[in-house]
Design a protein around this motif. Sequence first.
Motif, short mmCIF file in Angstrom:
data_model
loop_
_atom_site.label_atom_id
_atom_site.label_comp_id
_atom_site.label_asym_id
_atom_site.label_seq_id
_atom_site.Cartn_x
_atom_site.Cartn_y
_atom_site.Cartn_z
N GLY A 1 13.46 3.15 -1.71
CA GLY A 1 13.28 3.41 -0.28
C GLY A 1 12.09 4.33 -0.10
O GLY A 1 11.88 5.25 -0.90
N TYR A 2 11.29 4.06 0.92
CA TYR A 2 10.06 4.82 1.09
C TYR A 2 9.60 4.79 2.55
O TYR A 2 10.02 3.95 3.34
N VAL A 3 8.73 5.73 2.87
CA VAL A 3 8.01 5.70 4.13
C VAL A 3 6.60 5.20 3.80
O VAL A 3 5.95 5.71 2.89
N LEU A 4 6.16 4.19 4.53
CA LEU A 4 4.83 3.62 4.34
C LEU A 4 3.88 4.24 5.35
O LEU A 4 4.07 4.11 6.56
N TYR A 5 2.88 4.96 4.86
CA TYR A 5 1.91 5.65 5.71
C TYR A 5 0.63 4.84 5.94
O TYR A 5 0.09 4.80 7.03
N LYS A 6 0.10 4.25 4.86
CA LYS A 6 -1.20 3.59 4.95
C LYS A 6 -1.24 2.35 4.07
O LYS A 6 -0.59 2.29 3.03
N ILE A 7 -2.05 1.38 4.52
CA ILE A 7 -2.38 0.21 3.72
C ILE A 7 -3.90 0.13 3.67
O ILE A 7 -4.57 0.10 4.70
N GLN A 8 -4.44 0.12 2.45
CA GLN A 8 -5.89 0.10 2.26
C GLN A 8 -6.28 -1.16 1.50
O GLN A 8 -5.58 -1.58 0.58
N THR A 9 -7.41 -1.76 1.89
CA THR A 9 -7.96 -2.92 1.17
C THR A 9 -9.41 -2.64 0.80
O THR A 9 -10.09 -1.88 1.49
N ASN A 10 -9.88 -3.26 -0.26
CA ASN A 10 -11.27 -3.07 -0.67
C ASN A 10 -12.19 -4.13 -0.08
O ASN A 10 -13.40 -4.08 -0.29
N ARG A 11 -11.64 -5.07 0.66
CA ARG A 11 -12.41 -6.11 1.36
C ARG A 11 -11.51 -6.72 2.43
O ARG A 11 -10.34 -6.38 2.51
N ALA A 12 -12.03 -7.60 3.24
CA ALA A 12 -11.25 -8.23 4.30
C ALA A 12 -10.04 -8.95 3.70
O ALA A 12 -10.18 -9.72 2.74
N GLU B 1 2.53 -5.54 8.11
CA GLU B 1 1.40 -6.39 7.76
C GLU B 1 0.17 -5.87 8.47
O GLU B 1 0.26 -5.30 9.56
N VAL B 2 -0.97 -6.05 7.82
CA VAL B 2 -2.25 -5.67 8.41
C VAL B 2 -3.27 -6.75 8.10
O VAL B 2 -3.16 -7.46 7.09
N ILE B 3 -4.25 -6.86 8.98
CA ILE B 3 -5.40 -7.73 8.76
C ILE B 3 -6.63 -6.85 8.88
O ILE B 3 -6.84 -6.20 9.90
N THR B 4 -7.43 -6.83 7.81
CA THR B 4 -8.65 -6.03 7.82
C THR B 4 -9.85 -6.97 7.86
O THR B 4 -9.79 -8.09 7.34
N SER B 5 -10.94 -6.52 8.46
CA SER B 5 -12.15 -7.34 8.55
C SER B 5 -13.20 -6.93 7.51
O SER B 5 -14.25 -7.56 7.41
N SER B 6 -12.89 -5.89 6.75
CA SER B 6 -13.75 -5.40 5.67
C SER B 6 -12.92 -4.43 4.84
O SER B 6 -11.72 -4.31 5.06
#
Length: 131
Positions: free
Chosen positions: A34-45, A78-83
């Motif tokens: 069990g956890y709290v999710l603070y951030k989602i990071q990607t190195n590209r889109a 869920e997240v969608i990143t553009s870069s």
Amino acid sequence: PAGDGIKSRLIVTGTTSSIANNTSENLDLVGYKGYVLYKIQTNRAAWVRVYTDNASRTSDITRAENTDPAFDSGVIAEVITSSADTITLIPSVIGFNDEATPTTNIPITVTNKSGATASVTVTLTILQIEA
């Protein structure tokens, strides 16, 4: 119990193999039951989905991008990143492993949205709330 106290954030990272644009790959990150999710990071889109269990991840495979998941679908975030980007979830999201016997596994699916064949690195910033 003695020794329990305030926990520190944990950074967990996973990288796909080199995948074609608009192709998805499943990753299993090691975190907490069990956890709290603070951030989602990607190195590209990329399009990143975080799930409660493997069955939910499998059931969600045909859902189209920009379509909300069904209620009680097992999609935590869920997240969608553009870069290359870091998305801070506000408010933070409570996540957990919902397998029959809970584990520290965090199932995710990553879709490469970079426009070219590449590996995608995903980093989650989480805080433990269950041992």
